[in-house]
Enzyme design. Structure first.
Site, PDB file in Angstrom:
ATOM      1  N   LYS A 100      40.245  46.073  51.088  1.00  0.00           N
ATOM      2  CA  LYS A 100      41.424  46.613  51.017  1.00  0.00           C
ATOM      3  C   LYS A 100      42.274  46.069  49.687  1.00  0.00           C
ATOM      4  CE  LYS A 100      43.024  42.383  53.873  1.00  0.00           C
ATOM      5  NZ  LYS A 100      43.455  41.927  55.115  1.00  0.00           N
ATOM      6  N   TYR A 127      63.548  30.612  27.422  1.00  0.00           N
ATOM      7  CA  TYR A 127      64.949  30.837  28.232  1.00  0.00           C
ATOM      8  C   TYR A 127      65.316  29.500  28.896  1.00  0.00           C
ATOM      9  CZ  TYR A 127      64.093  36.106  27.969  1.00  0.00           C
ATOM     10  OH  TYR A 127      64.092  37.284  27.351  1.00  0.00           O
TER      11      TYR A 127
HETATM   12  C1  LIG Z   1      42.158  41.071  55.574  1.00  0.00           C
HETATM   13  C2  LIG Z   1      41.519  41.180  56.946  1.00  0.00           C
HETATM   14  C3  LIG Z   1      40.056  40.728  56.849  1.00  0.00           C
HETATM   15  C4  LIG Z   1      39.481  39.704  55.819  1.00  0.00           C
HETATM   16  O1  LIG Z   1      40.260  38.550  55.837  1.00  0.00           O
HETATM   17  P1  LIG Z   1      39.705  37.304  54.763  1.00  0.00           P
HETATM   18  O2  LIG Z   1      40.342  36.290  55.417  1.00  0.00           O
HETATM   19  O3  LIG Z   1      40.227  37.731  53.485  1.00  0.00           O
HETATM   20  O4  LIG Z   1      38.373  37.085  54.856  1.00  0.00           O
HETATM   21  C5  LIG Z   1      39.213  40.802  58.187  1.00  0.00           C
HETATM   22  N1  LIG Z   1      39.809  41.654  59.190  1.00  0.00           N
HETATM   23  C6  LIG Z   1      41.211  42.095  59.142  1.00  0.00           C
HETATM   24  C7  LIG Z   1      41.728  42.571  60.433  1.00  0.00           C
HETATM   25  C8  LIG Z   1      42.075  41.743  58.237  1.00  0.00           C
HETATM   26  O5  LIG Z   1      43.288  42.247  57.926  1.00  0.00           O
END
Ligand SMILES: *Cc1c(COP(=O)(O)O)cnc(C)c1O
Length: 347
Positions: A35, A244
């Site tokens: 994702k 800055y």
């Molecule tokens: C993001 C996510 C994962 C992966 O999690 P990690 O901690 O990055 O391994 C797995 N399942 C769901 C539902 C997620 O949202």
């Protein structure tokens, strides 16, 4: 060299996937969560490398993320969508052959009416109260769902990065109560859940952050390397200020380098105090405030002016930066942004 560079080590990525696959145990399938554009590292290239390493199932957050991935992977691998079947998603789910993780009765009805026979999974809420069906909803829908083309039952752990947290066992018990005896593949573990041990593995694990070199997978190889080109150097005399707000004052003459990256590249301004860049193994402290596009660095300790200084390397990882910024490696990676010149090495 002009732009800051982000090099993604695909050999380290696939080594991390293989290590998490081995930790998932035999007979358990290891998927890959890509994702947010593979946590900012590029869903197409990352997905292809992992498919070549043996991953057959991928997870994205929303259907919009799936087009690039489907193009990169071709028709074979399964692409699951955590957000399920939302209004307006039907054509993409059909055309890109996506498998939505159904989160509610509304989504279930939408899916079986719009795409009868099309595969789907069901996401169950085992206590996190974020996404998925509550136990009572699932109890009411279970017989209908099981009569359809259901491919996965999944849930997500809220505290898997804290192995001793009682929430882990509580969610495991809740997930089992909802799914024991149901003849559908099950998945509970992301990276943290894999490390909790075999009771959490079920039929499929879903690592994300561990693939990309982040905690809690302590053995992970670093995947993202970030290098920032030096634009200019100068001597700053004792009593002169830098940047800055005159935020830093030299107490002795120093040699200062200005590099071409800043908070617009995900190097949070909150890191200004305490951030270090590296010339190989040699630390060079940031002086003054991080600007949008520029960072000023003390290179007095170097015998020569380097062409670039490293933000992420074998010494400084996403978790080092996360600790300094008071956040998590996930946010460091997904903040890096679009301005980097991306390179992929290996695989
Ligand atoms: C993001 C996510 C994962 C992966 O999690 P990690 O901690 O990055 O391994 C797995 N399942 C769901 C539902 C997620 O949202």
């Amino acid at each position: 060299m002009t732009a800051a560079s982000l090099t993604i080590d695909l050999d380290a990525l696939t080594a991390n996937w293989r290590a998490l696959d081995a930790a998932s145990g035999s007979g358990v399938e290891t998927a890959a969560v890509i994702k947010a554009g593979a946590y900012g590292l590029g869903a197409g290239r990352v997905g292809r490398a992992l498919a070549r390493a043996g991953a057959r199932r991928f997870f994205v957050a929303v259907t919009e993320e799936a087009a690039e991935l489907r193009e990169a992977l071709g028709p074979g691998p399964e692409i699951n969508v955590f957000s399920g079947h939302m209004a307006g998603d039907t054509d993409r789910i059909h055309d890109l052959h996506l498998t939505p993780m159904i989160n509610s009765i509304d989504q279930m009805l939408r899916h079986v009416e719009a795409l009868p026979g099309h595969p789907f999974g069901v996401q169950l809420d085992s206590g996190m109260n974020r996404l998925g069906m509550e136990p009572a909803e699932w109890a009411g829908l279970r017989d209908i769902a099981l009569a359809q083309n259901i491919t996965l039952l999944m849930s997500h752990l809220a505290c898997a990065d804290e192995p001793d947290h009682p929430m882990n066992a509580a969610q495991l018990a809740s997930f089992r109560a909802m799914t024991d005896g149901v003849d559908v593949p099950r998945s509970l573990a992301a990276t943290g859940g894999i490390l909790l041990g075999p009771a959490y593995h079920f039929d499929l694990t879903r690592p994300g952050i561990g693939l990309y070199g982040g905690a809690p997978f302590a053995q992970a190889q670093p995947v993202a390397h970030v290098s920032l080109p030096v634009i200019q150097t100068r001597v700053v005399e004792a009593g002169e200020t830098v940047g800055y707000g005159n935020a830093w004052t030299a107490t002795q003459p120093i040699r200062l380098a200005t590099v071409a990256a800043g908070y617009a590249d995900g190097i949070h301004r909150a890191l200004s105090r305490g951030l270090t860049l590296y010339a190989g193994d040699t630390p060079c402290p940031v002086r003054g405030r991080i600007s949008m596009d520029l960072i000023t660095v003390d290179i007095t300790g170097l015998s020569e002016t380097p062409a670039a200084l490293d933000l992420l390397n074998h010494v400084q990882t996403v978790d080092t930066l996360a600790d300094l910024a008071g956040t998590i490696g996930y946010e460091i990676l997904t903040s890096l942004g679009r301005r980097y010149q991306r390179r992929y090495s290996g695989a």
